[in-house]
Write a protein that holds these residues in place. Structure first.
Motif, PDB file in Angstrom:
ATOM      1  N   CYS A  36       0.815  -1.206   0.000  1.00 47.64           N
ATOM      2  CA  CYS A  36       0.000   0.000   0.000  1.00 47.64           C
ATOM      3  C   CYS A  36       0.855   1.264   0.000  1.00 47.64           C
ATOM      4  O   CYS A  36       0.385   2.330  -0.399  1.00 47.64           O
ATOM      5  CB  CYS A  36      -0.929   0.014   1.223  1.00 47.64           C
ATOM      6  SG  CYS A  36      -2.287   1.197   1.087  1.00 47.64           S
ATOM      7  N   ALA A  57       0.670   6.219   2.712  1.00 44.77           N
ATOM      8  CA  ALA A  57       0.295   5.200   1.727  1.00 44.77           C
ATOM      9  C   ALA A  57      -0.080   5.889   0.423  1.00 44.77           C
ATOM     10  O   ALA A  57      -0.474   7.060   0.414  1.00 44.77           O
ATOM     11  CB  ALA A  57      -0.863   4.352   2.243  1.00 44.77           C
ATOM     12  N   CYS A  78      -6.620   0.811   1.311  1.00 42.29           N
ATOM     13  CA  CYS A  78      -5.583  -0.045   0.724  1.00 42.29           C
ATOM     14  C   CYS A  78      -6.159  -1.265   0.023  1.00 42.29           C
ATOM     15  O   CYS A  78      -5.493  -1.852  -0.839  1.00 42.29           O
ATOM     16  CB  CYS A  78      -4.605  -0.492   1.817  1.00 42.29           C
ATOM     17  SG  CYS A  78      -3.559   0.844   2.464  1.00 42.29           S
ATOM     18  N   ARG A  81      -4.052  -4.390  -0.993  1.00 43.53           N
ATOM     19  CA  ARG A  81      -2.637  -3.984  -0.911  1.00 43.53           C
ATOM     20  C   ARG A  81      -2.266  -3.891   0.580  1.00 43.53           C
ATOM     21  O   ARG A  81      -2.217  -2.814   1.156  1.00 43.53           O
ATOM     22  CB  ARG A  81      -2.408  -2.651  -1.614  1.00 43.53           C
ATOM     23  CG  ARG A  81      -2.751  -2.669  -3.094  1.00 43.53           C
ATOM     24  CD  ARG A  81      -2.491  -1.301  -3.725  1.00 43.53           C
ATOM     25  NE  ARG A  81      -3.384  -0.281  -3.187  1.00 43.53           N
ATOM     26  CZ  ARG A  81      -3.016   0.965  -2.908  1.00 43.53           C
ATOM     27  NH1 ARG A  81      -1.754   1.354  -3.095  1.00 43.53           N
ATOM     28  NH2 ARG A  81      -3.883   1.843  -2.435  1.00 43.53           N
TER      29      ARG A  81
END
Length: 270
Positions: A36, A57, A78, A81
């Protein structure tokens, strides 16, 4: 108070010979498939692996892939990820970037930027909620210990305050003329009178209101030499009420002990 920031991209260049990425277009920014905090930068169809600052991120919400932006982890979805770089911590900062609660005081939180921590404190009666990341009533924050709620003040037991209206009562702060507590269903919350006024204990137990200092014995000089008329006029025009003034900014007198008047619970000493 909510603490959200529009964050400019803070990027750390990175390379990984074991990974390759074929650019879908000549130019763009594309999320890493499992990390991420990593993404691919494409320039003239040449891909370069980039890594956001520790605690940030990659924001992949731009479906045109033209935005290069790293944001706080809690602001980024995210999805799958899930991988992140190992945390790099400094005092009060679990990672170099982010907003983190204080480990000892539930009304304090830290905004960390490149490992440098800035301290913030919620208004009286509020505490920092770790999930919502805003200041909320202290009794609604699970991590806040009971003795920290309303500065350790404990509401009287049911039926103990004869003058209370149902389960609602007001109580003077033991030290500060301007502050007072409201008890509702046994839960204490700290409030402050508008600037220029102080809390006056009512004739009945559990009652009181904000009044002019000259009408409250022992609190006449609470604001020292401040020009209250000018302050009230400016706030009336602005339509706001100021935060309580810190003790070192004015000559403040402690609340006097009332002799023969309504009794007030003593604060719990930590």
């Amino acid at each position: 108070m909510r603490t959200y920031f529009v964050i400019a991209a803070i990027l750390i260049a990175g390379t990984n010979g074991q990974e390759s990425f074929k650019c879908p277009d000549d130019f763009g920014f594309y999320p890493h498939h499992i990390s991420c905090d990593k993404y691919w930068k494409c320039d003239n169809s040449v891909a370069e692996l980039k890594t956001c600052g520790n605690g940030l991120a990659f924001d992949a919400s731009d479906n045109k892939f033209l935005t290069e932006n790293c944001d706080y982890l809690h602001n980024v979805d995210c999805g799958e990820r899930t991988q992140l770089e190992p945390p790099i911590g400094t005092p009060h900062c679990a990672r170099l970037y982010g907003i983190f609660p204080d480990e000892k005081k539930c009304d304090v939180f830290w905004n960390c930027w490149n490992g440098e921590a800035s301290r913030y404190q919620c208004s009286p009666g509020l505490a920092y909620d770790r999930e919502a990341r805003v200041c909320m009533w202290a009794d609604q924050v699970p991590e806040c210990r009971n003795e920290e709620v309303a500065g350790g003040f404990t509401c009287p037991a049911a039926g103990e305050v004869s003058g209370a209206s149902g389960s609602f009562s007001r109580h003077a702060h033991p030290e500060d003329c301007r502050k007072y507590y409201i008890c509702l269903e046994g839960i204490a919350r700290e409030y402050g009178c508008p600037i220029g006024t102080v809390f006056k204990i009512g004739d009945a137990d559990g009652s009181g209101a904000c009044e002019d200092p000259e009408d409250v014995p022992g609190c006449e000089d609470y604001y020292g030499d401040l020009d209250l008329k000018s302050i009230r006029k400016s706030e009336l025009l602005a339509g706001i009420q100021s935060e309580p003034r810190k003790p070192n900014q004015a000559v403040l007198k402690p609340r006097p002990t009332t002799v023969g008047g309504p009794t007030r619970p003593s604060p719990i000493q930590e």
